[in-house]
Write an enzyme that holds these catalytic residues in place. Structure first.
Site, PDB file in Angstrom:
ATOM      1  N   ASP A  74      57.697  21.414  13.635  1.00 28.38           N
ATOM      2  CA  ASP A  74      58.908  21.638  14.442  1.00 28.38           C
ATOM      3  C   ASP A  74      59.076  23.118  14.820  1.00 28.38           C
ATOM      4  O   ASP A  74      59.295  23.449  15.989  1.00 28.38           O
ATOM      5  CB  ASP A  74      60.153  21.168  13.682  1.00 28.38           C
ATOM      6  CG  ASP A  74      60.253  19.656  13.606  1.00 28.38           C
ATOM      7  OD1 ASP A  74      59.823  18.984  14.553  1.00 28.38           O
ATOM      8  OD2 ASP A  74      60.773  19.146  12.591  1.00 28.38           O
ATOM      9  N   LYS A 117      62.916  13.810   6.456  1.00 32.18           N
ATOM     10  CA  LYS A 117      61.984  14.945   6.485  1.00 32.18           C
ATOM     11  C   LYS A 117      61.882  15.689   5.145  1.00 32.18           C
ATOM     12  O   LYS A 117      60.836  16.232   4.813  1.00 32.18           O
ATOM     13  CB  LYS A 117      62.382  15.934   7.595  1.00 32.18           C
ATOM     14  CG  LYS A 117      62.139  15.400   8.996  1.00 32.18           C
ATOM     15  CD  LYS A 117      62.430  16.469  10.038  1.00 32.18           C
ATOM     16  CE  LYS A 117      62.351  15.887  11.434  1.00 32.18           C
ATOM     17  NZ  LYS A 117      62.488  16.912  12.480  1.00 32.18           N
TER      18      LYS A 117
END
Ligand code: ATR
Length: 279
Positions: free
Chosen positions: A102, A66
């Protein structure tokens, strides 16, 4: 022509994203396919180039890439840049644009239970990548306070120092958080404690949890961690990590297709994949 979407990570075998997104593509009659690819660190740049070159519509990025993906993208939006992590990439005519869904996924999932976090006292347990996304996202919502408790308290303090959004915060040891638990309206557990192989553990004791407070665990397997079971037994409202997972996927799907998908359908798909029926 069929569009390709993907998730890249390592490991990736157990990802629930392909089945969740493929179900949505067929439900909305979009001619697309979502596949998972195991990508080693040293191949990350090639993977990004390859997905761009073949005209993939976009892709998700998961552990451990990420942060590492960022230099290989053409643009990164402000929230993702501040979090320092991208989980969703959109390929806009050969330009790879990175986003982080997220934290917003967590917030959207939370809103069904707590419509506003403005003025709330919040405790986040853990100071890793998930904590960072949730902390920076909640910091923008004008809470009264967001304290961070972590085994390594210095990491909690670094997170606080790095947050670009103004919010009142203290870094706490887990023991300090235990004694202060009664002060929080919302408690968010972001560590891996409670997942296999640590299913019989919890990061801190919940003796002092406030009745009617809202307690979230970002873990969804098991559906109810020991932490959530104990919080519930002490009178708190509890929420597992399914909503965060589903909403991060829904926000990614919306970026790729312009359609905000049916959450209920996604939840059912994920629960089926987990072999469970409720929480
Ligand atoms: P993620 O990116 O998924 O959030 P991470 O960056 O590995 O995962 O972070 C894991 C978090 O779990 C950290 O807050 C970590 O605490 P430390 O910063 O002290 O390492 C916490 N954690 C992991 N194992 C733990 C344990 N046995 N007891 C307490 N905290 C633990």
């Amino acid at each position: 022509m069929k569009k390709l979407f993907a998730v890249i990570g390592d490991p990736i075998k157990h990802s629930m994203s392909p089945a969740m997104h493929n179900d949505l593509f067929s439900f909305y009659q979009i001619d697309a396919n979502y596949l998972s690819f195991q990508v080693k660190n040293e191949n990350l740049q090639d993977a990004a180039k390859g997905l761009r070159a073949i005209g993939a519509g976009g892709f998700n990025v998961t552990v451990p890439h990420k942060t590492a993906i960022i230099p290989f993208l053409d643009e990164v939006d402000e929230l993702a840049a501040s979090i320092g992590a991208v989980n969703t990439v959109v390929n806009e005519n050969g330009k790879l644009k990175g986003f982080n869904t997220d934290g917003l996924g967590f917030l959207k999932g939370l809103q069904a239970y707590m419509p506003s976090t403005a003025g709330k006292r919040i405790l986040i347990i853990g100071a890793g990548g998930a904590s960072r996304a949730i902390y920076f996202t909640l910091a923008k919502e004008e809470p009264e306070t967001i304290d961070i408790a972590n085994r390594t308290v210095e990491k909690a303090q670094s997170l606080i120092n790095e947050c670009p959004y103004p919010v009142s915060s203290s870094a706490l040891t887990l023991a300090e958080a235990e004694t202060m638990l009664g002060e929080y309206d919302l408690v968010v557990q972001t560590t891996l404690i409670g997942m296999e192989p640590k299913i019989s553990e919890q990061p801190l004791d919940l003796n002092k949890i406030k009745q009617q407070s809202h307690v979230c665990d970002i873990i969804y397997n098991p559906l109810k961690t020991k932490f959530l079971r104990e919080a519930e037994a002490r009178g708190a409202n509890v929420q597992n990590g399914i909503d965060m997972f589903v909403y991060q996927g829904a926000l990614a799907f919306e970026k790729w297709t312009g359609i905000f998908p049916e959450i209920k359908r996604m939840r059912e798909n994920v629960l089926k994949q987990l072999g469970g029926t409720s929480c």
